[in-house]
Design a protein around this motif. Structure first.
Motif, PDB file in Angstrom:
ATOM      1  N   SER A 186       0.849  -1.187   0.000  1.00 45.15           N
ATOM      2  CA  SER A 186       0.000   0.000   0.000  1.00 45.15           C
ATOM      3  C   SER A 186       0.888   1.242   0.000  1.00 45.15           C
ATOM      4  CB  SER A 186      -0.900  -0.011   1.239  1.00 45.15           C
ATOM      5  OG  SER A 186      -0.123  -0.161   2.416  1.00 45.15           O
ATOM      6  N   ASP A 187       0.270   2.395  -0.168  1.00 45.00           N
ATOM      7  CA  ASP A 187       1.045   3.632  -0.135  1.00 45.00           C
ATOM      8  C   ASP A 187       1.564   3.874   1.282  1.00 45.00           C
ATOM      9  OD1 ASP A 187       2.198   6.003  -0.987  1.00 45.00           O
ATOM     10  OD2 ASP A 187       0.388   7.182  -0.624  1.00 45.00           O
ATOM     11  N   SER A 232      -2.135   1.231  -6.527  1.00 40.29           N
ATOM     12  CA  SER A 232      -3.018   1.865  -7.515  1.00 40.29           C
ATOM     13  C   SER A 232      -4.469   1.831  -7.060  1.00 40.29           C
ATOM     14  CB  SER A 232      -2.873   1.164  -8.871  1.00 40.29           C
ATOM     15  OG  SER A 232      -1.589   1.387  -9.412  1.00 40.29           O
ATOM     16  N   ALA A 233      -4.853   0.732  -6.406  1.00 39.66           N
ATOM     17  CA  ALA A 233      -6.234   0.613  -5.926  1.00 39.66           C
ATOM     18  C   ALA A 233      -6.556   1.681  -4.886  1.00 39.66           C
ATOM     19  CB  ALA A 233      -6.467  -0.777  -5.336  1.00 39.66           C
ATOM     20  N   MET A 234      -5.547   2.092  -4.120  1.00 38.77           N
ATOM     21  CA  MET A 234      -5.744   3.153  -3.133  1.00 38.77           C
ATOM     22  C   MET A 234      -5.886   4.521  -3.790  1.00 38.77           C
ATOM     23  SD  MET A 234      -3.072   2.271  -0.042  1.00 38.77           S
ATOM     24  CE  MET A 234      -3.452   3.814   0.816  1.00 38.77           C
ATOM     25  N   GLY A 235      -5.352   4.638  -5.011  1.00 32.53           N
ATOM     26  CA  GLY A 235      -5.379   5.932  -5.695  1.00 32.53           C
ATOM     27  C   GLY A 235      -4.022   6.383  -6.175  1.00 32.53           C
ATOM     28  N   ASN A 281       0.553   9.510  -3.244  1.00 33.13           N
ATOM     29  CA  ASN A 281      -0.012  10.364  -2.197  1.00 33.13           C
ATOM     30  C   ASN A 281      -1.428   9.972  -1.771  1.00 33.13           C
ATOM     31  OD1 ASN A 281       2.349  11.882  -2.130  1.00 33.13           O
ATOM     32  ND2 ASN A 281       1.606  13.309  -3.693  1.00 33.13           N
ATOM     33  N   SER A 282      -1.836   8.750  -2.104  1.00 31.37           N
ATOM     34  CA  SER A 282      -3.173   8.307  -1.695  1.00 31.37           C
ATOM     35  C   SER A 282      -3.263   8.104  -0.184  1.00 31.37           C
ATOM     36  CB  SER A 282      -3.559   7.019  -2.422  1.00 31.37           C
ATOM     37  OG  SER A 282      -2.578   6.006  -2.238  1.00 31.37           O
ATOM     38  N   MET A 283      -2.118   7.838   0.469  1.00 31.40           N
ATOM     39  CA  MET A 283      -2.143   7.690   1.924  1.00 31.40           C
ATOM     40  C   MET A 283      -2.600   8.984   2.594  1.00 31.40           C
ATOM     41  SD  MET A 283      -1.883   5.908   4.629  1.00 31.40           S
ATOM     42  CE  MET A 283      -1.143   4.355   4.120  1.00 31.40           C
ATOM     43  N   LEU A 284      -2.252  10.119   2.009  1.00 33.31           N
ATOM     44  CA  LEU A 284      -2.690  11.401   2.565  1.00 33.31           C
ATOM     45  C   LEU A 284      -4.207  11.501   2.539  1.00 33.31           C
ATOM     46  CD1 LEU A 284       0.343  11.870   1.637  1.00 33.31           C
ATOM     47  CD2 LEU A 284      -0.284  14.277   1.438  1.00 33.31           C
TER      48      LEU A 284
END
Length: 222
Positions: free
Chosen positions: A126-127, A165-168, A171-174
């Motif tokens: 994950s990010d 990629s699934a998370m976005g 910087n998807s963790m932000l």
């Protein structure tokens, strides 16, 4: 019911059938006995065994016992094994994971030899964000690890699912941390239950879509 199985160096099973609402066990003369667990399974639905080893890179799987694993596969064969590791290997500015790649390829090949009829999925990291000046951004090491895991899957004939990629993506963790309610903790590393649910739903959707696409392709061949 009383069961008296003969002693054996191999794993044995006792199977009980029927409508069972509760169950308990007691053991007599059990010196030397090793119990690996209880499967409360039916012949319908999906069952998941989650072996959580926190902080592991996945390389410790190389110590898995061949005889034990093979016997487990005979008794309770798995359709799919998902390997989700790597986040604890990543560092803020470490982008060379060639050593990890080589070792993990050996691990996956070994596991596939123990479970020859099982599909393997490499679930990407994950990010993970780090602080840069006064803001947080994706660690460069995450991008490098995602690519390495993609290569591990390719070189071992496994499936790769891109959690990042699934998370976005970058910087998807932000976005996960700032979401209301939060989907990740403020260490910008660990996804919480709500965030895990969102990723799980995306993963299952992808899995179902691929299965249906495979079925359609098989029908066309016929």
């Amino acid at each position: 019911k009383t069961f008296s199985p003969p002693s054996s160096p191999d794993i044995q099973t006792i199977e009980i059938y029927g409508d069972i609402s509760s169950i308990s066990f007691s053991f007599n003369k059990a010196e030397g006995f090793v119990g690996y667990g209880v499967y409360l399974n039916d012949d319908k639905g999906v069952y998941v065994d989650n072996y959580s080893v926190r902080g592991s890179s996945g390389l410790t799987l190389s110590a898995s016992d061949k005889k034990l694993s093979t016997r487990f596969n005979q008794l309770v064969p798995y359709d799919v094994i998902i390997l989700q590791y790597g986040i604890n290997v990543t560092g803020a500015n470490i982008t060379n994971y060639s050593y990890y790649k080589k070792k993990m390829i050996d691990v996956v090949k070994m596991m596939k030899s123990y479970f020859p009829n099982t599909a393997f999925i490499i679930m990407g990291v994950s990010d993970r964000a780090m602080k840069n000046n006064n803001s947080f951004e994706t660690m460069p090491g995450i991008l490098a690890m995602v690519e390495v895991q993609r290569q591990i899957a390719k070189e071992t004939g496994s499936i790769f699912w891109d959690t990042f990629s699934a998370m976005g993506g970058r910087n998807s963790m932000l976005a996960f941390v700032s979401h209301n309610p939060p989907l990740a903790s403020k260490d910008y590393t660990h996804i919480n239950h709500a965030g895990g649910k969102r990723i799980a739903e995306s993963f299952i959707y992808s899995l179902i879509m691929e299965v249906e696409a495979s079925k359609t392709a098989q029908k066309r061949k016929k």
